[in-house]
Write a protein that holds these residues in place. Structure first.
Motif, PDB file in Angstrom:
ATOM      1  N   GLU C  21      14.088  54.481  46.393  1.00 10.80           N
ATOM      2  CA  GLU C  21      15.086  53.871  47.266  1.00 10.80           C
ATOM      3  C   GLU C  21      14.379  53.046  48.318  1.00 10.80           C
ATOM      4  OE1 GLU C  21      17.505  56.663  49.252  1.00 10.80           O
ATOM      5  OE2 GLU C  21      18.973  55.165  49.899  1.00 10.80           O
ATOM      6  N   ILE C  22      14.599  51.741  48.264  1.00 15.92           N
ATOM      7  CA  ILE C  22      13.926  50.883  49.240  1.00 15.92           C
ATOM      8  C   ILE C  22      14.738  50.913  50.529  1.00 15.92           C
ATOM      9  CG2 ILE C  22      13.201  48.542  49.755  1.00 15.92           C
ATOM     10  CD1 ILE C  22      12.452  48.196  46.941  1.00 15.92           C
ATOM     11  N   ASP C  23      14.145  51.510  51.545  1.00 13.42           N
ATOM     12  CA  ASP C  23      14.870  51.779  52.787  1.00 13.42           C
ATOM     13  C   ASP C  23      14.049  51.228  53.931  1.00 13.42           C
ATOM     14  OD1 ASP C  23      16.344  52.731  54.830  1.00 13.42           O
ATOM     15  OD2 ASP C  23      15.826  54.842  54.528  1.00 13.42           O
ATOM     16  N   LEU C  24      14.173  49.911  54.142  1.00 10.79           N
ATOM     17  CA  LEU C  24      13.353  49.281  55.178  1.00 10.79           C
ATOM     18  C   LEU C  24      13.728  49.786  56.566  1.00 10.79           C
ATOM     19  CD1 LEU C  24      13.115  45.663  53.778  1.00 10.79           C
ATOM     20  CD2 LEU C  24      11.269  47.326  54.042  1.00 10.79           C
ATOM     21  N   LEU C  27      12.101  52.867  57.240  1.00  8.73           N
ATOM     22  CA  LEU C  27      10.683  52.611  57.471  1.00  8.73           C
ATOM     23  C   LEU C  27      10.449  52.222  58.926  1.00  8.73           C
ATOM     24  CD1 LEU C  27       8.004  52.430  55.950  1.00  8.73           C
ATOM     25  CD2 LEU C  27       8.393  49.976  55.796  1.00  8.73           C
ATOM     26  N   ASN C  30      10.884  55.234  61.137  1.00  8.73           N
ATOM     27  CA  ASN C  30       9.718  56.110  61.074  1.00  8.73           C
ATOM     28  C   ASN C  30       8.510  55.488  61.754  1.00  8.73           C
ATOM     29  OD1 ASN C  30      10.582  58.425  59.740  1.00  8.73           O
ATOM     30  ND2 ASN C  30      10.594  57.338  57.784  1.00  8.73           N
ATOM     31  N   TRP C  31       8.411  54.187  61.593  1.00  5.41           N
ATOM     32  CA  TRP C  31       7.243  53.505  62.110  1.00  5.41           C
ATOM     33  C   TRP C  31       7.184  53.633  63.636  1.00  5.41           C
ATOM     34  CZ3 TRP C  31       3.070  52.001  59.721  1.00  5.41           C
ATOM     35  CH2 TRP C  31       2.155  51.202  60.413  1.00  5.41           C
ATOM     36  N   GLY C  34       5.949  56.765  64.430  1.00  4.49           N
ATOM     37  CA  GLY C  34       4.547  56.927  64.084  1.00  4.49           C
ATOM     38  C   GLY C  34       3.603  56.144  64.959  1.00  4.49           C
ATOM     39  N   LYS C  37       1.190  58.116  66.840  1.00  3.10           N
ATOM     40  CA  LYS C  37       0.182  58.738  65.979  1.00  3.10           C
ATOM     41  C   LYS C  37      -0.939  57.741  65.687  1.00  3.10           C
ATOM     42  CE  LYS C  37       3.583  61.627  63.662  1.00  3.10           C
ATOM     43  NZ  LYS C  37       4.396  61.714  62.445  1.00  3.10           N
ATOM     44  N   ILE C  38      -0.525  56.489  65.435  1.00  2.00           N
ATOM     45  CA  ILE C  38      -1.520  55.450  65.178  1.00  2.00           C
ATOM     46  C   ILE C  38      -2.425  55.294  66.394  1.00  2.00           C
ATOM     47  CG2 ILE C  38      -1.854  52.996  64.747  1.00  2.00           C
ATOM     48  CD1 ILE C  38      -0.531  53.752  62.393  1.00  2.00           C
ATOM     49  N   LEU C  41      -4.832  57.930  66.415  1.00  2.00           N
ATOM     50  CA  LEU C  41      -5.848  57.733  65.379  1.00  2.00           C
ATOM     51  C   LEU C  41      -6.945  56.795  65.858  1.00  2.00           C
ATOM     52  CD1 LEU C  41      -4.084  57.267  61.934  1.00  2.00           C
ATOM     53  CD2 LEU C  41      -5.847  58.911  62.504  1.00  2.00           C
ATOM     54  N   TYR C 218      -4.433  63.968  65.590  1.00  2.00           N
ATOM     55  CA  TYR C 218      -4.863  62.755  64.898  1.00  2.00           C
ATOM     56  C   TYR C 218      -6.183  62.218  65.411  1.00  2.00           C
ATOM     57  CZ  TYR C 218      -0.674  62.799  62.238  1.00  2.00           C
ATOM     58  OH  TYR C 218       0.285  63.168  61.358  1.00  2.00           O
TER      59      TYR C 218
END
Lengths: 308, 273, 247
Positions: C21-24, C27, C30-31, C34, C37-38, C41, C218
């Motif tokens: 399922e393409i769910d931009l 995304l 979530n991004w 995230g 977190k990045i 990192l 992270y």
């Protein structure tokens, strides 16, 4: 050789149409006595010290590594027995009831692999071309190649794992992760293919006043397209395997199902899933391999045509 | 080191030469090519025979029927009285152990030392387990060294075969065949890959070592002057058929033209050196 | 052709049959979650480094031992899988089939199943690498042996040798560079793979990585990744140097 042996061997030689057959070993009989005779003088044997040292060093490293494994070697004796026991649990009577579910999940894994491969190829072809010598500016080439090298050096699964934790554990992000993680290797293949492409057409387009973009489109692309297609298929093959692995860490698909049923210790289902994974992978390799061969043969035939 | 021999001198003197006999031999390859057509020929023990013909005339096939490398489609081949056509497995290997062979391409293992290449000639006389464990008998080494000595290659014994020149490689290949203590020596275009002076030197070595040991020798050759100079008897093949059999020295140019099926050209002679 | 490819791609995007399922939008959502977190990192916590040394050594030990044992077993199997060294089509195809099956199992799948079989630790990791390397080496070397010229085979046969004698005395020494090349390659692959085996419980640095990831640490994760990167590059450099020497 004893006479009896000779006779036995003799028996294996089928006799000719009408002639008696002496033993082939008969001639040897006369030679077997040890009489000292002059020995030809032998040149000295070359030194093997370096090779011996290298072998000893390798052996030492391997021994140290094996000792460092912290495996209790006494228990190792039961391992084959246990493996056989589990193999029987898995494959003696695989549980085919969950096959429809497994095929559903397999399709999900294939989808991840396919979309990831498309993404990877679409991104790495332009990037790889820019990184080929003679195409983009030098600073760009060096920069891109460094990025590719870093992506290559980190195991794909770790890249995917980090991306997945950032973007969420869904098949779509799995596909995305596969796409990004493959860029390092795929782009390297692209720039290597471009650099090893025959230069004649490039020079022709340049002589006709073509820009770098035009050279890429009209000289390099026709020459490398079959190779790149073949690499793209190869990327699919790799992704099929990696997508199962991503499933193990939670991205969904056949890997997740396998991981779950391993945790439930439902061995007959695990056996069925392993069979599905192996069969699907082998079938995919077979199809992809035959297409790749066709593409490469087609490329060769066209090359021959061009030289006519 | 000692050498196994009752006669004291070269160990090879003990191997009695074999008679060879082909009776109505035909060979058809799986692709349908008829390489030999009803060839019958008898060769006495100790004879030195050349087989002459253009490439594709069946020379290589004929020589390979004698040690069973090419199975015959019909007819009989015997070597020293043994039926080659029906020999299988161990009996065939045993038989091949008595038939030395050298090749146009030398067929050495390039990365392997000269000594180990020559020891290949001892295969048929060595138990498989010994070879696999790399335990060569002193007697086998001795035979190999002796064979190398007789072709003047002893000082190269530790060299990798790949590092040798063409003439040296063919000498090592001769030594490999001699270390078998053969009764028959087969040579398939032994000097076709060599330059003229080397070709003569190698032919000399081959003829000398073989006659010292009194071997039956069969040499495939496409050069008429070499056939005349080095062999006693000549067999001509054209399109798989026997078209000439007679003393080599007396073969006239007309005979060669008949064998080749065309006028003699410059490349049919090696030329004198 | 193009139509078929488009249709195939469309099918892979159809969630009802298992497609992705393409769910931009998801995304993007979530991004943003995230992003921190990045950021974490990108700030590796180097004080964590000492704790990674022991697991990293364990990883290297698995890699080396797995490659070494596979190297030994690969010799007879390769000779059995290559046409010049095994003229018997039955046994040759049998070995090839087993190797192809082996290669169709992804590395971590091996590890997962083996961990369940023999328990958590370095043993399943070692076995995984061993099996994986066996597949790589036997497949690639037997194909290389197949496509190489072996003129000495005829000489060995003509001298009355058995296939085993010919293999041991000529084919094997002649194929030694092919073997050495793939053994080094399998060692390189092992270092990459052994770094992740711990994720499914098969020992090494991967276990630590999985643990720190589980704790959302992270900054520690990035230290581990950097370390893996360095080790992989170092092993590649060593392996390339050895490869040049072995020619």
């Amino acid at each position: 050789m004893s006479r009896r042996e000779v006779a036995q061997r003799h028996g294996e030689v089928a006799p000719g149409p009408d002639e008696p057959v002496p033993s082939p070993g008969a001639v040897e009989q006369t030679t077997v006595t040890s009489t000292p005779a002059s020995t030809p003088a032998l040149p000295p044997k070359p030194s093997r010290v370096t090779a011996t040292l290298a072998a000893v060093a390798t052996g030492a490293v391997v021994l140290a590594a094996t000792a460092g494994l912290n495996i209790s070697w006494t228990e190792l004796g039961d391992v084959p027995g246990r493996v056989v026991e589990y193999l029987l649990l898995m494959f003696a009577d695989p549980n085919w009831e969950k096959l429809p579910r497994a095929l559903f999940e397999t399709w999900r894994s294939i989808s991840m692999a396919w979309l990831g491969a498309i993404g990877c190829v679409v991104v790495s072809i332009p990037l790889g071309m820019l990184a080929a010598s003679g195409m983009g500016p030098a600073w760009l080439r060096v920069g891109l190649r460094a990025i590719f090298a870093v992506i290559r050096a980190v195991p794909e699964v770790i890249i995917a794992l980090v991306l997945l934790t950032v973007t969420g554990l869904t098949p779509f992000t799995g596909a995305l992760a596969l796409g990004i993680a493959g860029i390092g290797t795929q782009s390297k293949w692209v720039y290597e293919a471009v650099e090893s492409a025959p230069t004649g057409a490039t020079e022709a387009v340049r002589a006709a006043g073509g820009s770098t973009a035009e050279i890429a489109r009209w000289a390099i692309w026709p020459a490398v397209a079959p190779v790149l297609m073949s690499f793209a298929l190869y990327r699919c093959e790799i992704n099929i395997r990696t997508s199962a692995v991503l499933g193990l860490v939670g991205a969904g698909g056949i890997g997740s199902m396998l991981s779950n049923y391993t945790n439930y210790r439902e061995w007959d289902t695990v056996g069925m899933l392993l069979i599905v994974v192996v069969v699907i992978t082998m079938v995919f390799d077979l199809i992809s391999g035959s297409i790749r061969r066709r593409i490469m043969e087609g490329a060769r035939v066209r090359d021959v045509d061009r030289t006519r | 080191m000692t050498i196994q021999s009752t006669t004291g001198g070269a160990a090879a003197e003990t191997a009695a030469p074999w008679a060879l006999s082909l009776t109505d031999v035909s060979v058809t390859y799986p692709n349908g090519t008829r390489a030999l057509k009803n060839v019958s020929v008898h060769i006495e023990p100790g004879e030195i025979v050349s087989i002459v013909g253009l490439s594709g005339s069946g020379k290589s096939t004929l020589i390979r029927t004698i040690n069973g490398l090419v199975p015959v489609t019909s007819g009989w081949v015997t070597a020293g009285g043994h039926d080659v056509t029906r020999a299988r497995g161990r009996a065939l290997r045993e038989l091949r152990g008595h038939v030395g062979m050298i090749f146009q391409g030398f067929n050495l293992a390039d990365r392997v030392s000269v000594l180990d290449n020559v020891l290949v000639g001892r295969f048929a006389h060595t138990p498989t387990i010994r070879t696999v464990l790399g335990l060569n008998r002193a007697a086998d080494r001795e035979l190999a060294l002796r064979a190398l000595d007789s072709v003047g290659m002893l000082e190269k014994v530790w060299t990798r075969a790949g590092a040798l020149s063409g003439g040296q490689k063919q000498r090592v290949a001769i030594a490999r065949a001699l270390s078998q203590e053969p009764s028959v020596m087969l040579a398939d275009e032994p000097v076709a890959s060599l330059d003229p002076p080397t070709a003569h030197a190698v032919m000399n070595d081959l003829a000398r070592t073989s006659s010292e040991r009194g071997l039956t020798v069969l040499i495939n050759i496409h050069l008429m002057d070499l056939a005349r100079q080095y062999t006693q008897r000549m067999i001509g093949l054209r399109d798989g058929e026997l078209v000439y059999d007679g003393p080599a020295a007396e073969a006239t140019d007309a005979d060669f033209e008949q064998i080749y099926g065309r006028p003699i050209q410059g490349r049919d002679r090696l030329g004198s050196v | 052709m193009v139509v078929a490819l488009c249709a195939f791609t469309a099918l892979t995007c159809w969630p009802a049959i298992g497609g992705v399922e393409i769910d931009l939008a998801g995304l993007v959502r979530n991004w943003s979650n995230g992003a921190d977190k990045i950021a974490q990192l990108l700030r590796p916590d180097l004080t964590f480094l000492p704790r990674t040394v022991a697991p990293m050594l364990e990883t290297l030990a698995m890699a080396v031992a797995g490659a070494a044992f596979a190297a030994i077993i690969s010799i007879p199997l390769t000779l059995a899988a290559a046409r010049p060294s095994n003229p018997n089509p039955l046994t040759r195809q049998l070995v090839r089939f087993c190797i192809n099956v082996n290669r169709a199992v992804p590395d971590l799948v091996f590890a997962t199943v083996l961990v369940a079989m023999v328990g958590v630790g370095t043993l399943p990791g070692f076995l995984t690498l061993f099996l994986f390397d066996l597949g790589v080496v036997v497949k690639l070397v037997s194909e290389a042996v197949d496509s190489a010229d072996h003129p000495y085979l005829e000489a060995g046969t003509a001298a009355g040798g058995t296939q085993a004698q010919i293999n041991r005395a000529t084919v094997l020494p002649q194929s030694w560079p092919l073997f050495a090349n793939q053994w080094l390659y399998s060692l390189e692959l092992n270092v990459r793979i052994s770094a992740i085996l711990g994720i499914v419980g098969a020992g090494g640095i991967g276990r630590l990585l999985d643990e720190r990831r589980g704790f959302f640490a992270y900054d520690d994760v990035s230290v581990i990744i950097l370390e893996i990167l360095v080790v992989v590059v170092v092993i590649e450099v060593i392996s390339n140097a050895l490869r040049r020497r072995l020619r």
